[in-house]
Design a protein around this motif. Sequence first.
Motif, PDB file in Angstrom:
ATOM      1  N   ASN A 142       5.694   8.469  12.653  1.00 55.80           N
ATOM      2  CA  ASN A 142       5.906   7.439  11.624  1.00 55.80           C
ATOM      3  C   ASN A 142       4.872   7.555  10.505  1.00 55.80           C
ATOM      4  O   ASN A 142       5.203   7.415   9.321  1.00 55.80           O
ATOM      5  N   THR A 143       3.620   7.821  10.882  1.00 54.79           N
ATOM      6  CA  THR A 143       2.572   7.997   9.878  1.00 54.79           C
ATOM      7  C   THR A 143       2.834   9.237   9.030  1.00 54.79           C
ATOM      8  O   THR A 143       2.687   9.215   7.800  1.00 54.79           O
ATOM      9  N   LEU A 145       5.690  10.583   8.370  1.00 49.94           N
ATOM     10  CA  LEU A 145       6.837  10.346   7.494  1.00 49.94           C
ATOM     11  C   LEU A 145       6.459   9.552   6.252  1.00 49.94           C
ATOM     12  O   LEU A 145       7.104   9.676   5.204  1.00 49.94           O
ATOM     13  N   ASN A 146       5.415   8.737   6.367  1.00 47.29           N
ATOM     14  CA  ASN A 146       5.001   7.910   5.237  1.00 47.29           C
ATOM     15  C   ASN A 146       4.108   8.633   4.245  1.00 47.29           C
ATOM     16  O   ASN A 146       3.842   8.107   3.167  1.00 47.29           O
ATOM     17  N   LYS A 147       3.646   9.815   4.600  1.00 47.68           N
ATOM     18  CA  LYS A 147       2.851  10.585   3.649  1.00 47.68           C
ATOM     19  C   LYS A 147       3.741  10.948   2.465  1.00 47.68           C
ATOM     20  O   LYS A 147       4.875  11.394   2.619  1.00 47.68           O
ATOM     21  N   GLU A 148       3.190  10.786   1.267  1.00 44.05           N
ATOM     22  CA  GLU A 148       3.997  10.947   0.050  1.00 44.05           C
ATOM     23  C   GLU A 148       4.707  12.289  -0.019  1.00 44.05           C
ATOM     24  O   GLU A 148       5.873  12.381  -0.388  1.00 44.05           O
ATOM     25  N   ALA A 151       7.608  12.003   2.438  1.00 44.29           N
ATOM     26  CA  ALA A 151       8.550  10.950   2.060  1.00 44.29           C
ATOM     27  C   ALA A 151       9.422  11.374   0.882  1.00 44.29           C
ATOM     28  O   ALA A 151      10.610  11.035   0.823  1.00 44.29           O
TER      29      ALA A 151
END
Length: 416
Positions: A142-143, A145-148, A151
Amino acid sequence: MNILDELAWRGAINQVSDEEGLRKLLDKKSVGLYCGVDPTGDSLHIGHLIPFMMLKRFQEAGHRAHIIIGGGTGSIGDPSGKKSERVLQTMEQVHHNEEALTRQMKHLFGKDNITIVNNRDWLSKIDLLGFLRDYGKLFNVNTMLNKEVVASRLEVGISFTEFTYQILQSIDFHHLWKNNDVQLQIGGADQWGNITSGIDLIHKMEGSEAEAYALTIPLMLKADGTKFGKTAGGAVWLDPEKTTPYEFYQFWLNQDDRDVIKYLKYFTFLSQEEIADLEEKVKTQPEKREAQRRLAEETVEFVHGKEAVKEAEHISAALFSGEVKDLTASEIEQGFKNMPSVEVTAEPKNIVEWLVDTGIESSKRQAREDVTNGAIRINGDRIQDLEFTIDPSAEFDGKFVIVRRGKKKYFLARVK
């Protein structure tokens, strides 16, 4: 002055993790830091140069600079800023690029306070099960996936290969932290997510007190809002075979008044006083373009050396004045690289016939008219004699004939 203050004055800081902690560390001791580049090509271009100029500043300030040539990461490709998957290069091409980039880095950074390493040396030793057990368990999907950088790709899709790139870059930071006493990674603004992932990995493996920091450089835009470093002809390369020193010089010489001071701060080692003086001259005497000339001189010397500066200035002066006689064959190759050119034989020929045969003139009537009117110069000499014979082997080592028609229109005839 703390080097962070120097970088801030130069407008070279985008983000810093724990600035207070990093500032204290820099005041206390010589810090190990690194910047990496993947061998996706066999030369850096000036866009790559931005973070490495910052690395050079740390090196000049006495800190221990490290460069990673990404033979391991470069073999799989990173997803940064791309809307589609990279096409994997052959390993033969990757190795060729590694060698070329290593030579460039040695030229730019010299031997003092610099260590150049290749992450293939340690990444290639990690087996699949070891990768999953020792590192995979420490990364939350999840972390990630949130990296720009990730994402931005989710809508069009991203392969597992490119998805894991940030893990490999994190392993790099941990490896250098543990084995080379490196506490700081620097990179472009788009690398923030990857760099902070490395900090997280170090803290998980070595404890939360482990000193590890990130510093990123702002995305550089020109005054008109377009991306810096691109020209109509494409990228501006550091390899003199791809972008000649003369072309490199001209690129900097032609910068907009609105951008030149920013570039002096980024790409030169001039003092604040020198740059302030040039800034004043941009305001009061912009027609002299003194700031642009100094920018061109400093950047060409840094990348190609002092002799290349002299050569570029010599070519520029000759083309501006039309006095091309003193140019060497090498200088002609540089200065006329992008000008109209034709191939000719070494056979001597009447000027009118030669001008028409080469296509420089559309007809004998036009050729005679231009010669008679003094509009034609051959190798710098005005020729008005209709009986003049052009001997292509007579000058410039028998390689070239330079034709100037009118005030500015140049043609280069290459002797076969």
